[in-house]
Design an enzyme around this catalytic site. Structure first.
Site, mmCIF file in Angstrom:
data_model
loop_
_atom_site.group_PDB
_atom_site.id
_atom_site.type_symbol
_atom_site.label_atom_id
_atom_site.label_comp_id
_atom_site.label_asym_id
_atom_site.label_seq_id
_atom_site.Cartn_x
_atom_site.Cartn_y
_atom_site.Cartn_z
ATOM 1 C CD GLN A 70 -1.426 -2.300 1.957
ATOM 2 O OE1 GLN A 70 -0.239 -2.504 2.123
ATOM 3 N NE2 GLN A 70 -2.337 -3.167 2.341
ATOM 4 C CG ASP A 71 0.923 5.935 -1.557
ATOM 5 O OD1 ASP A 71 2.094 5.874 -1.986
ATOM 6 O OD2 ASP A 71 0.330 7.018 -1.369
#
Length: 178
Positions: A70-71
């Protein structure tokens, strides 16, 4: 007697090779990890942090770290780089919109001092899905042919069936022999 001793010694003195598995969220990293470990599909949820598993294949021992993609988690990837022998970058072959993000992340990792000696295996995952990018298209988009300071290999695969995964591990094993 010497032969027996050398065989026993090799069992206990086998070097472990660290591999980190990275890629954007939903690329198939955890599915790949558990295919290697159990040779089956495991239902997964998004990885928060990391999963680590140890396994042996063809007389090689591997410590494989699957790191959440995830970012918000990518900024911490560098904390896993130390003593890494191989970097596996998993690409979702259906995710055309974010391929440039994968490319940026990959080149940032390859420039990191702790990964200067690491080999790169790119898994073009989800090759079983209609409309996916071919491995040639992914290679071109990632500009892989410009990577000169790392050994690298691109392998088409399907994490759900295991197709192509062991060909990637084969490349890693051959690289270790050099």
């Amino acid at each position: 007697m010497g032969y027996l001793f050398s065989k026993l010694w090799s069992l206990f003195n086998q070097q472990e090779h660290k591999i980190i598995v990275v890629g954007l969220d939903n690329a198939g990293k955890t599915t790949i990890l558990y295919q290697f470990l159990m040779n089956e599909v495991v239902h997964t949820s998004p990885t928060i942090g990391s999963n680590v598993e140890e396994f042996q294949w063809k007389k090689q021992r591997f410590l494989m770290w699957d790191i959440g993609g995830q970012d918000s988690l990518r900024a911490s990837w560098h904390t896993y780089y130390q003593n890494t022998d191989f970097l596996i970058m998993v690409i979702d072959s259906t995710d055309r919109e974010r391929l440039h993000v994968s490319k940026t992340e990959m080149y940032q990792m390859l420039a990191h001092d702790d990964l200067k000696k690491a080999g790169l295996l790119v898994f073009a995952n989800k090759q079983d899905l209609e409309g996916c990018m071919s491995s040639a298209e992914i290679s071109q988009q990632l500009n892989l042919q410009c990577i000169r300071d790392h050994g690298w290999h691109l392998q088409s695969c399907c994490a759900l069936t295991g197709e192509g995964l062991y060909q990637g591990l084969e490349w890693i094993c051959k690289s270790l022999e050099k």
